[in-house]
Scaffold this motif. Structure first.
Motif, PDB file in Angstrom:
ATOM      1  N   GLN A 135      24.889  22.380  31.627  1.00 27.75           N
ATOM      2  CA  GLN A 135      24.287  22.660  32.678  1.00 27.75           C
ATOM      3  C   GLN A 135      24.665  21.667  33.700  1.00 27.75           C
ATOM      4  O   GLN A 135      25.376  20.546  33.402  1.00 27.75           O
ATOM      5  CB  GLN A 135      22.893  22.149  32.451  1.00 27.75           C
ATOM      6  N   SER A 136      24.552  22.107  35.069  1.00 25.37           N
ATOM      7  CA  SER A 136      24.935  21.096  36.134  1.00 25.37           C
ATOM      8  C   SER A 136      24.062  21.722  37.326  1.00 25.37           C
ATOM      9  O   SER A 136      23.742  22.893  37.573  1.00 25.37           O
ATOM     10  CB  SER A 136      26.417  21.417  36.455  1.00 25.37           C
ATOM     11  N   LYS A 137      23.847  21.123  38.453  1.00 27.35           N
ATOM     12  CA  LYS A 137      23.398  21.180  39.613  1.00 27.35           C
ATOM     13  C   LYS A 137      24.195  22.279  40.386  1.00 27.35           C
ATOM     14  O   LYS A 137      23.554  22.821  41.357  1.00 27.35           O
ATOM     15  CB  LYS A 137      22.555  20.096  40.381  1.00 27.35           C
ATOM     16  N   VAL A 138      25.590  22.224  40.171  1.00 25.95           N
ATOM     17  CA  VAL A 138      26.375  23.075  40.778  1.00 25.95           C
ATOM     18  C   VAL A 138      26.194  24.322  39.843  1.00 25.95           C
ATOM     19  O   VAL A 138      26.764  24.326  38.679  1.00 25.95           O
ATOM     20  CB  VAL A 138      27.873  22.342  40.720  1.00 25.95           C
ATOM     21  N   LEU A 168      27.734  27.230  39.801  1.00 29.41           N
ATOM     22  CA  LEU A 168      28.900  27.951  39.174  1.00 29.41           C
ATOM     23  C   LEU A 168      29.298  27.424  37.743  1.00 29.41           C
ATOM     24  O   LEU A 168      29.845  28.040  37.054  1.00 29.41           O
ATOM     25  CB  LEU A 168      30.160  27.702  40.428  1.00 29.41           C
ATOM     26  N   ILE A 169      29.031  26.049  37.659  1.00 28.88           N
ATOM     27  CA  ILE A 169      29.373  25.595  36.226  1.00 28.88           C
ATOM     28  C   ILE A 169      28.933  26.192  35.076  1.00 28.88           C
ATOM     29  O   ILE A 169      29.419  26.880  34.283  1.00 28.88           O
ATOM     30  CB  ILE A 169      29.288  23.919  36.328  1.00 28.88           C
ATOM     31  N   ALA A 188      38.365  28.178  39.958  1.00 31.25           N
ATOM     32  CA  ALA A 188      36.994  27.808  39.196  1.00 31.25           C
ATOM     33  C   ALA A 188      37.265  27.662  38.019  1.00 31.25           C
ATOM     34  O   ALA A 188      36.414  26.707  37.273  1.00 31.25           O
ATOM     35  CB  ALA A 188      36.015  28.862  39.755  1.00 31.25           C
ATOM     36  N   LEU A 233      38.618  24.095  37.228  1.00 36.14           N
ATOM     37  CA  LEU A 233      37.906  22.897  37.563  1.00 36.14           C
ATOM     38  C   LEU A 233      36.804  23.014  36.535  1.00 36.14           C
ATOM     39  O   LEU A 233      36.372  21.901  35.828  1.00 36.14           O
ATOM     40  CB  LEU A 233      37.351  23.071  38.857  1.00 36.14           C
ATOM     41  N   VAL A 234      36.012  24.203  36.042  1.00 34.61           N
ATOM     42  CA  VAL A 234      35.131  24.187  34.995  1.00 34.61           C
ATOM     43  C   VAL A 234      35.781  23.801  33.662  1.00 34.61           C
ATOM     44  O   VAL A 234      35.146  23.163  32.956  1.00 34.61           O
ATOM     45  CB  VAL A 234      34.392  25.321  35.108  1.00 34.61           C
ATOM     46  N   ASP A 294      38.024  21.450  33.602  1.00 36.04           N
ATOM     47  CA  ASP A 294      37.911  20.099  33.535  1.00 36.04           C
ATOM     48  C   ASP A 294      36.733  19.322  33.199  1.00 36.04           C
ATOM     49  O   ASP A 294      36.588  18.200  32.539  1.00 36.04           O
ATOM     50  CB  ASP A 294      38.925  19.589  34.943  1.00 36.04           C
ATOM     51  N   PHE A 295      35.702  20.271  33.835  1.00 29.84           N
ATOM     52  CA  PHE A 295      34.296  19.804  33.572  1.00 29.84           C
ATOM     53  C   PHE A 295      33.811  19.697  32.114  1.00 29.84           C
ATOM     54  O   PHE A 295      33.330  18.567  31.696  1.00 29.84           O
ATOM     55  CB  PHE A 295      33.357  20.522  34.574  1.00 29.84           C
ATOM     56  N   ARG A 346      33.074  16.530  29.720  1.00 32.73           N
ATOM     57  CA  ARG A 346      31.606  16.469  29.012  1.00 32.73           C
ATOM     58  C   ARG A 346      32.122  16.413  27.605  1.00 32.73           C
ATOM     59  O   ARG A 346      31.176  15.498  26.905  1.00 32.73           O
ATOM     60  CB  ARG A 346      31.072  17.861  29.246  1.00 32.73           C
ATOM     61  N   ALA A 392      34.948  16.391  38.367  1.00 32.32           N
ATOM     62  CA  ALA A 392      35.061  17.947  38.181  1.00 32.32           C
ATOM     63  C   ALA A 392      33.958  18.770  38.735  1.00 32.32           C
ATOM     64  O   ALA A 392      34.043  19.513  39.483  1.00 32.32           O
ATOM     65  CB  ALA A 392      35.141  18.386  36.956  1.00 32.32           C
ATOM     66  N   LEU A 411      34.375  23.492  45.917  1.00 33.57           N
ATOM     67  CA  LEU A 411      34.687  25.039  45.999  1.00 33.57           C
ATOM     68  C   LEU A 411      33.631  25.940  46.204  1.00 33.57           C
ATOM     69  O   LEU A 411      34.023  27.069  47.089  1.00 33.57           O
ATOM     70  CB  LEU A 411      35.423  25.200  44.465  1.00 33.57           C
TER      71      LEU A 411
END
Lengths: 337, 337
Positions: free
Chosen positions: A39-42, A44-45, A120, A123-124, A126-127, A131, B156, B163
């Motif tokens: 989960q993320s506030k962003v 798209l993640i 995307a 970067l996801v 990388d996230f 994590r 990230a 983005l």
């Protein structure tokens, strides 16, 4: 010892079912960690990560962590977070692989990079990778962190090595084995090894489970590479011939090239350079791979690693967990038939 | 207190020189770690990584780790590996950023993705990122691992957030600050915080140096974003107007859009959508950013964060290290003039 007798008396095909049943309760806990920690506030993640994570993968690697813990009768729950970390590392590499290969299809679904674009996906990935390390740090075992940070570096190294070898039809079988050992088997090995670490099973158990995972991983990748020339898209979930069209020099190609006539070799060289990518070319390549015995020998190599994986389990007592781990190997090498 | 009197009596411009001099010996040790640990038998890895790492970066982030350690009179060497880890994380994000942005120029040189392609940049970034974690694991501080794994996830997340906000001219100043706090300031903050951790400087020192790094990072990014509309390529090392052409909604754009006429707003909307990318469009955008005060106010915001960074150093005694850290802030906010 792993086959059970069905009502009709036939020997059933090896399957992952025993391992899935063995790890079902733990896997629910792992899935909860995965869902929670992607989960993320962003927005798209979780949207992008969820597409892949919920997208019908077998969760093979975290399942191996769980089954390895079951083999050692580990009574705790630390392996749940760590299995989730393993799956995050795997998912991150898949996202980046699909960008690297320009893939459009994975597990029969459109890839994330096709839907959301390469930026995307990078970067996801990388996230999720970060994590994964956060999860390991929360667990707090430096030994696990060492195993998985090293595995991650080896995987990336193997991917770059594969990229350098791409379209090089003269790649040796040894070099190829080195690449798949790094890009695939290293994470299988690490996924298995971290359980004896948290279960305090001792160095012998760690080494045995690492050896099991590594041989299984190589067998798994060999069969995957064979399937690219032998199966149809429906069974496979990736487009048949993807490796061929991407100029990936896998063992079926290496063997068919080495055993071929000079005309065959010229065909393979041109094909790997991307100059033979039609359906007819793929059909011809598949025919060469069959007629030279390259396909059956790739699968024989896979069975060899499968036997090594099973032998690596020798130190462990018979039981449900061991039987499940053995049958997982039999399943892995039987997939292509 | 940071200006020195030159022979002609003029106040010299703030510079990084005091921080460079303060950390020179330690930086040699860090560079040795960097060169040693970016090696791999896969030749493409040191080749590509070396292009960026040897490519004239200021080593701002590892230098902050070293200067923070100097501020606490840390007598050990653990910070060398950790500063190298910080630089590897930064380098990995640069490699991925250039892929995400499709950039062709960084620090005045052709980008790695332009020379070796996106796949290699993605994978070598992954390798350096993994290597960073291996270095941290070798050091063995779970606290440092927690700080930097968290920072990596936040970075990230910030990149994905950026983005998502790309081309959205209605992005608020608050959202923009949130993005640059994540994508830039988080690593500045972490780079500074890990030194009091290894120096056992205590929680107050950790928080003060984190606050210093965070405010400096925001100031640094604000100035960077201003420079895109105010400087020429030679000073900058990236193409002027890159942000404009990429549709990156930075603070100069946010302010100019908010303060503009309805015609101006229509221009900004179209520009961020990629429909105004000529040199004339850039010249017009730059003129709007100047005439609305957006540029000078972006730099004023940067000075505000610069003052906060300097104030965060209040707990530490005066001396060479503190003076260098103060002047680094003055340098960061003075770059655009």
């Amino acid at each position: 010892m792993t086959a059970t007798v069905h009502q009709l008396g036939d020997k059933r095909s090896p399957s992952l079912d025993p391992m899935i049943a063995l790890t079902a309760a733990d896997m629910n806990a792992v899935n909860a960690v995965i869902l929670d920690r992607m989960q993320s506030k962003v927005a798209l993640i979780p949207e992008l990560a969820g597409h892949l994570i919920a997208g019908g993968g077998k969760r093979m690697r975290p399942m191996l962590t769980l089954a390895s813990a079951a083999l050692l009768d580990y009574p705790g729950t630390r392996h749940h977070k760590l299995a989730a970390a393993v799956e995050f590392i795997h998912t991150a590499t898949l996202l980046h692989d699909d960008v690297v290969d320009g893939s459009g299809l994975r597990r029969g679904k459109r890839t994330a990079n096709l839907i959301w674009g390469n930026p995307a996906s990078v970067l996801v990935g990388d996230f999720l990778f970060s994590r994964a390390f956060e999860l390991m740090v929360e667990d707090g075992s430096l030994k696990v962190l060492r195993i998985l940070s090293h595995a991650s570096a080896v995987i990336a190294e193997g991917e770059v090595d594969q990229l350098s070898a791409q379209r090089q039809v003269e790649t040796s079988e040894e070099h190829y084995l080195h690449i798949i050992n790094a890009k695939t088997a290293e994470l299988f090995a690490a996924a298995c090894r971290i359980s004896p670490v948290v279960a305090e099973g001792g160095e012998e158990a760690e080494e045995a489970l690492e050896a099991y995972g590594r041989s299984l991983g190589i067998a798994f990748q060999l069969v995957d590479d064979a399937i690219d020339y032998s199966s149809d898209e429906a069974t496979m979930g990736k487009g048949q011939g993807d490796d061929f069209r991407d100029g990936k020099v896998t063992l079926p190609v290496i063997l068919a090239h080495a055993r071929g006539s000079s005309d065959d070799r010229a065909f393979w060289k041109a094909a790997m350079q991307g100059e033979r990518i039609s359906d007819d070319d793929l059909a011809y390549a598949t025919q060469l791979i069959n007629s030279t015995g390259a396909l059956s020998d790739t699968l024989e190599r896979a069975r060899y690693y499968g036997r090594r994986a099973i032998d690596a389990l020798a130190p462990f007592p018979a039981g449900r967990a061991k039987a499940a781990l053995v049958e997982a190997v039999e399943f892995a090498v039987a997939r292509a038939y």
